[in-house]
Design a protein around this motif. Structure first.
Motif, PDB file in Angstrom:
ATOM      1  N   ALA A  14       0.807  -1.427   0.145  1.00 51.69           N
ATOM      2  CA  ALA A  14       0.014   0.006  -0.107  1.00 51.69           C
ATOM      3  C   ALA A  14       0.885   1.282  -0.052  1.00 51.69           C
ATOM      4  O   ALA A  14       0.228   2.327   0.117  1.00 51.69           O
ATOM      5  N   GLY A  16       2.187   2.453  -2.563  1.00 52.27           N
ATOM      6  CA  GLY A  16       1.995   3.182  -3.741  1.00 52.27           C
ATOM      7  C   GLY A  16       3.134   2.863  -4.950  1.00 52.27           C
ATOM      8  O   GLY A  16       3.329   3.371  -5.939  1.00 52.27           O
ATOM      9  N   SER A  19       0.878   2.592  -8.063  1.00 51.98           N
ATOM     10  CA  SER A  19       0.743   3.857  -8.737  1.00 51.98           C
ATOM     11  C   SER A  19       1.996   4.495  -9.261  1.00 51.98           C
ATOM     12  O   SER A  19       1.657   5.300 -10.171  1.00 51.98           O
ATOM     13  N   PRO A 124       6.427   5.418   2.792  1.00 50.40           N
ATOM     14  CA  PRO A 124       5.475   6.140   3.156  1.00 50.40           C
ATOM     15  C   PRO A 124       6.025   7.340   3.934  1.00 50.40           C
ATOM     16  O   PRO A 124       6.944   7.172   4.642  1.00 50.40           O
ATOM     17  N   GLU A 129      -0.216   6.977   7.571  1.00 48.27           N
ATOM     18  CA  GLU A 129      -0.630   7.174   6.089  1.00 48.27           C
ATOM     19  C   GLU A 129      -0.507   5.794   5.166  1.00 48.27           C
ATOM     20  O   GLU A 129      -1.533   5.505   4.519  1.00 48.27           O
ATOM     21  N   LEU A 130       0.481   4.916   5.653  1.00 46.14           N
ATOM     22  CA  LEU A 130       0.367   3.561   4.954  1.00 46.14           C
ATOM     23  C   LEU A 130      -0.881   2.868   5.369  1.00 46.14           C
ATOM     24  O   LEU A 130      -1.603   2.163   4.509  1.00 46.14           O
ATOM     25  N   ARG A 132      -3.802   4.248   6.481  1.00 44.06           N
ATOM     26  CA  ARG A 132      -4.781   4.986   5.771  1.00 44.06           C
ATOM     27  C   ARG A 132      -5.069   4.328   3.984  1.00 44.06           C
ATOM     28  O   ARG A 132      -6.090   4.010   3.792  1.00 44.06           O
ATOM     29  N   ARG A 133      -3.935   4.368   3.648  1.00 48.24           N
ATOM     30  CA  ARG A 133      -3.942   3.971   2.045  1.00 48.24           C
ATOM     31  C   ARG A 133      -4.409   2.495   1.924  1.00 48.24           C
ATOM     32  O   ARG A 133      -5.126   2.092   1.193  1.00 48.24           O
ATOM     33  N   GLY A 136      -8.052   2.392   2.527  1.00 47.20           N
ATOM     34  CA  GLY A 136      -8.957   3.139   1.837  1.00 47.20           C
ATOM     35  C   GLY A 136      -9.059   2.327   0.383  1.00 47.20           C
ATOM     36  O   GLY A 136      -9.600   2.813  -0.418  1.00 47.20           O
ATOM     37  N   ARG A 137      -7.993   1.473   0.124  1.00 43.47           N
ATOM     38  CA  ARG A 137      -8.246   0.725  -1.237  1.00 43.47           C
ATOM     39  C   ARG A 137      -9.482  -0.351  -1.265  1.00 43.47           C
ATOM     40  O   ARG A 137     -10.048  -0.360  -2.156  1.00 43.47           O
TER      41      ARG A 137
END
Length: 191
Positions: A14, A16, A19, A124, A129-130, A132-133, A136-137
């Motif tokens: 997660a 990214g 991304s 991250p 934040e990690l 949350r990501r 959130g996925r």
């Protein structure tokens, strides 16, 4: 692009990696992105042959047994992932700059066989934040999220094994930093 240097991008779940790789795929056509094989099911937005080659366990094991994988691992205690060796070696032979987006175990395997590669750890901005990501996925069950977070703790502790660390606080900025490193004949490593 400087020609013929392999770059390995790894980091925790997660963070990214996908991304950043997708941004590079879309905006920097000079970078050749390896497409991994996996035994996991595709997520709703993933396309076979673009994001991954989705295969069953038998096909994966056949590739592994035949020595067709540059690296492979069982990730998060569940699915198998691997990098087909042939396309990477072909890209290098053509003077391309391949980018592998792989996990920590895979990066260690590549380091053992191709230590001249550039190894980049994507991290991250912080642990919150990690989490949350990942949440959130919305692509994993609660049990899968916990397993991935446990794996992420181990992966974050291994960041010092890499030549360079990039904080993914913004996908475009992180992707551009990665491409800049790939462009450098002698990147400023161990920073």
């Amino acid at each position: 692009m400087s020609s013929g240097r392999l770059t390995v991008l790894a980091g925790p779940t997660a963070v990214g990696k996908g991304s950043v790789a997708a941004y590079i795929r879309e905006h920097v056509p000079t970078v050749w992105l390896s497409v991994s094989v996996t035994t996991r099911a595709p997520r709703p937005d993933e396309v076979n042959g673009v994001h991954y080659h989705f295969v069953d366990d038998g096909a994966f094991e056949s590739m592994r047994a035949a020595g067709e994988l540059l690296e492979w691992a069982v990730v998060h205690g569940a699915a198998k992932y691997g990098t087909p060796k042939g396309p990477v070696l072909e890209a290098l032979a053509r003077g391309r700059s391949p980018l592998l987006e792989i996990d920590l175990d895979g990066a260690r395997q590549v380091r053992a066989s191709m230590p001249e590669a550039l190894f980049v750890f994507l991290e991250p901005p912080n642990w919150e934040e990690l989490v949350r990501r990942l949440v959130g996925r919305g692509t994993e069950t609660a049990a899968e999220r916990e397993r991935r977070l446990e794996t992420a703790r181990v992966e974050l502790a291994a960041a010092q094994e890499f030549d360079v660390r990039i904080v993914n606080d913004d996908v475009e900025r992180a992707a551009r930093e990665l491409v800049s490193l790939m462009d450098s004949p002698e990147p400023d490593v161990r920073r």
